[in-house]
Write a protein that holds these residues in place. Structure first.
Motif, PDB file in Angstrom:
ATOM      1  N   ALA A 271      37.217  53.249  37.841  1.00 32.27           N
ATOM      2  CA  ALA A 271      38.183  52.144  37.928  1.00 32.27           C
ATOM      3  C   ALA A 271      37.743  51.151  39.005  1.00 32.27           C
ATOM      4  N   LEU A 272      37.253  51.676  40.130  1.00 33.36           N
ATOM      5  CA  LEU A 272      36.798  50.777  41.208  1.00 33.36           C
ATOM      6  C   LEU A 272      35.581  49.952  40.784  1.00 33.36           C
ATOM      7  N   SER A 273      34.847  50.430  39.786  1.00 30.56           N
ATOM      8  CA  SER A 273      33.654  49.694  39.354  1.00 30.56           C
ATOM      9  C   SER A 273      34.002  48.597  38.343  1.00 30.56           C
ATOM     10  N   ARG A 274      35.281  48.519  37.983  1.00 33.89           N
ATOM     11  CA  ARG A 274      35.671  47.528  36.961  1.00 33.89           C
ATOM     12  C   ARG A 274      36.346  46.310  37.573  1.00 33.89           C
ATOM     13  N   ASP A 275      35.899  45.138  37.141  1.00 34.66           N
ATOM     14  CA  ASP A 275      36.438  43.889  37.675  1.00 34.66           C
ATOM     15  C   ASP A 275      37.951  43.772  37.475  1.00 34.66           C
ATOM     16  N   ASP A 276      38.430  44.286  36.334  1.00 34.18           N
ATOM     17  CA  ASP A 276      39.858  44.108  36.039  1.00 34.18           C
ATOM     18  C   ASP A 276      40.756  45.043  36.851  1.00 34.18           C
TER      19      ASP A 276
END
Ligand code: G1P
Length: 289
Positions: A271-276
């Motif tokens: 989740a932390l690796s996702r822009d959204d």
């Protein structure tokens, strides 16, 4: 000549008892990392690496995966009607082409080697990959794609490896190292789940393999090894000498989603690796810690 790898086997028959009661009905491979089930990450990683045919070795209670990789007419019709293009794409892109995804059942849980052996009819004398959906790697380039590149240099059997703390060697297949250039590690032997005191190294195999068909010569014998199971590690070890064997240190962070801590941490990291999601999640984590 190094033969390209076109097929991949996914051992997905495990009971997932570590995640009860969540896995009482739900196959553990359907547990999501953020919004995608573990098995889909594995299929997508294989596809990115050039795999064209996919074989799932399933078991009782795993039918949900077949539905997941099929069309969902009613859902698709509703999403279409409502103009939900992104959701529709997400649902439709899941499925490999008809005829490219096969299922076979491992009728009894006799070990990873046995699971791979159950897929033998699909692997007709050619190299193949094995991906365990429990292991998930967060990386720019997929772990199997990185391995494919290394495989095109050295051929033979290539497995993904990483160093683990010595007190954890009894959870993994461990390499007996002959030489190590920091990226590729040549092994002279392999031991399945050795006690820390007996482990020939701390270099452990994670659930990504590129294998030559010779491994079936040994899997066919159905010899029982560590833990009373038919071990893939033992069959691979027996090919050393005839088939080159290399461990490959991949780039990226691996999570063992077969454990609760690995699974929860993977969810946070992905989740932390996702822009959204990253900034909202970082704020939410700060708030609760
Ligand atoms: C299996 C293999 C082991 C390997 C591990 C990687 O063990 O037998 O050699 O290191 O997968 O995830 P399992 O986790 O099924 O006990």
């Amino acid at each position: 000549m190094i033969k390209p790898v076109r097929k991949a086997v996914f051992p997905v028959a495990g009971l997932g008892t570590r995640f009860l009661p969540a896995t009482k009905v739900l196959p553990k491979e359907m547990l999501p990392i953020v919004d995608k089930p573990l098995i889909q990450y594995a299929i997508e990683e294989a596809r990115e690496a050039g795999i064209e045919e996919f074989v799932l070795v399933t078991g009782r209670g795993k039918n949900m995966m077949e539905d997941h990789f099929d069309h969902a007419y009613e859902l698709e019709a509703i999403l279409n009607e409502r103009g939900r293009k992104d959701d529709l794409d997400a649902v439709q892109q899941v499925a490999p082409e008809s005829g490219k995804l096969s299922y076979t059942r491992q009728r009894r849980p006799l070990g990873l080697g046995h699971a791979v052996w159950c897929a033998r009819q699909f692997i007709t004398g050619e190299p193949f990959a094995v991906l365990s959906p429990d292991d998930i790697v967060l990386s720019e380039k997929g772990c199997l794609k990185q391995m494919m590149e290394a495989y095109m240099e050295v051929g033979g059997n290539v497995v993904a490896v990483e160093d683990v703390p010595r007190d954890q060697t009894n959870r993994y297949g461990i390499l007996d190292v002959e030489s190590d250039d920091g990226r590729l590690v040549k092994a002279r032997g392999l031991v399945e789940k050795p006690d820390p005191a007996d482990a020939p190294s701390t270099l452990s195999i994670i659930g990504r393999y590129i294998l030559q068909p010779e491994v079936f010569e040994f899997l066919d014998k159905l010899e029982v090894g560590t833990g009373g199971e038919i071990q893939l590690t033992d069959a691979m070890a027996k090919t050393i000498g005839n088939v080159p064997f290399h461990g490959f240190r991949f780039e990226g962070k691996r999570f063992d989603c077969g454990t609760k801590i690995g699974f929860v941490t993977a969810n946070v990291a992905f989740a932390l690796s996702r822009d959204d999601l990253s900034s909202d999640l970082a704020a939410a984590l700060k708030d609760i810690i």
